[in-house]
Design a protein around this motif. Structure first.
Motif, short mmCIF file in Angstrom:
data_model
loop_
_atom_site.label_atom_id
_atom_site.label_comp_id
_atom_site.label_asym_id
_atom_site.label_seq_id
_atom_site.Cartn_x
_atom_site.Cartn_y
_atom_site.Cartn_z
N HIS A 157 30.98 41.01 34.92
CA HIS A 157 30.62 39.62 35.18
C HIS A 157 31.73 38.65 34.83
O HIS A 157 32.03 37.74 35.61
N ASP A 158 32.34 38.80 33.68
CA ASP A 158 33.31 37.81 33.20
C ASP A 158 34.73 38.05 33.71
O ASP A 158 35.38 37.13 34.20
N ILE A 159 35.21 39.28 33.61
CA ILE A 159 36.58 39.57 34.02
C ILE A 159 36.71 39.52 35.55
O ILE A 159 37.70 39.02 36.08
N LYS A 160 35.70 40.01 36.24
CA LYS A 160 35.74 40.01 37.71
C LYS A 160 35.85 38.59 38.26
O LYS A 160 36.49 38.37 39.29
N LYS A 161 35.27 37.62 37.57
CA LYS A 161 35.34 36.22 38.01
C LYS A 161 36.74 35.65 37.87
O LYS A 161 37.07 34.63 38.49
N LEU A 162 37.58 36.28 37.06
CA LEU A 162 38.95 35.80 36.87
C LEU A 162 39.90 36.23 38.00
O LEU A 162 40.99 35.68 38.13
N LEU A 163 39.49 37.20 38.80
CA LEU A 163 40.36 37.69 39.87
C LEU A 163 40.79 36.60 40.86
O LEU A 163 41.98 36.47 41.16
N PRO A 164 39.86 35.80 41.41
CA PRO A 164 40.28 34.75 42.34
C PRO A 164 41.21 33.72 41.69
O PRO A 164 42.14 33.22 42.32
N VAL A 165 40.97 33.44 40.42
CA VAL A 165 41.82 32.49 39.70
C VAL A 165 43.23 33.06 39.55
O VAL A 165 44.23 32.37 39.76
N ALA A 166 43.29 34.35 39.20
CA ALA A 166 44.60 34.99 39.03
C ALA A 166 45.37 35.04 40.35
O ALA A 166 46.58 34.82 40.37
N LYS A 167 44.66 35.31 41.44
CA LYS A 167 45.33 35.39 42.74
C LYS A 167 45.91 34.05 43.17
O LYS A 167 46.89 34.01 43.90
N LYS A 168 45.33 32.96 42.71
CA LYS A 168 45.82 31.63 43.07
C LYS A 168 46.96 31.16 42.18
O LYS A 168 47.64 30.19 42.50
N SER A 169 47.16 31.83 41.06
CA SER A 169 48.20 31.41 40.12
C SER A 169 49.58 31.86 40.60
O SER A 169 49.71 32.77 41.41
N ARG A 170 50.59 31.22 40.07
CA ARG A 170 51.96 31.61 40.40
C ARG A 170 52.32 32.94 39.77
O ARG A 170 52.98 33.77 40.38
#
Length: 97
Positions: free
Chosen positions: A55-68
């Motif tokens: 639930h928590d780590i999987k939600k970070l994937l889209p954020v990570a993909k948008k980061s530099r």
């Protein structure tokens, strides 16, 4: 496809481009798994709070993909990255880590 003769059995080996693609995929999956593990361990050690990889780590994937810094994850298969989170969650739930 390149074939490598091994006894009487032929083992298919991927072309250079396919091997490079698979190496990038496996590297991205390994990165997500290990980074998720590091985040979950750090959070528990520092704050005594447990996170769910599902639930928590999987939600970070889209954020990570948008980061530099982690934008290179966009090139990886999203289902494989999500499965890495599920595998991590499964390992924690069954005491494998």
């Amino acid at each position: 496809m390149i074939f490598h003769a091994e006894g009487h059995q032929d083992t298919p080996l991927p072309h250079d481009r396919a091997a490079e693609f698979l190496n990038r995929q496996f590297g991205a999956v390994r990165f997500v798994y290990n980074t998720g593990l590091r985040i979950m361990s750090h959070r528990y050690k520092r704050h005594g709070q447990s996170l769910s990889a599902k639930h928590d780590i999987k939600k970070l994937l889209p954020v990570a993909k948008k980061s530099r810094q982690y934008g290179w994850l966009r090139d990886a298969d999203s289902m494989a990255l999500q499965q890495a989170c599920l595998n991590l969650d499964h390992a924690f739930a069954h005491g494998l880590i």
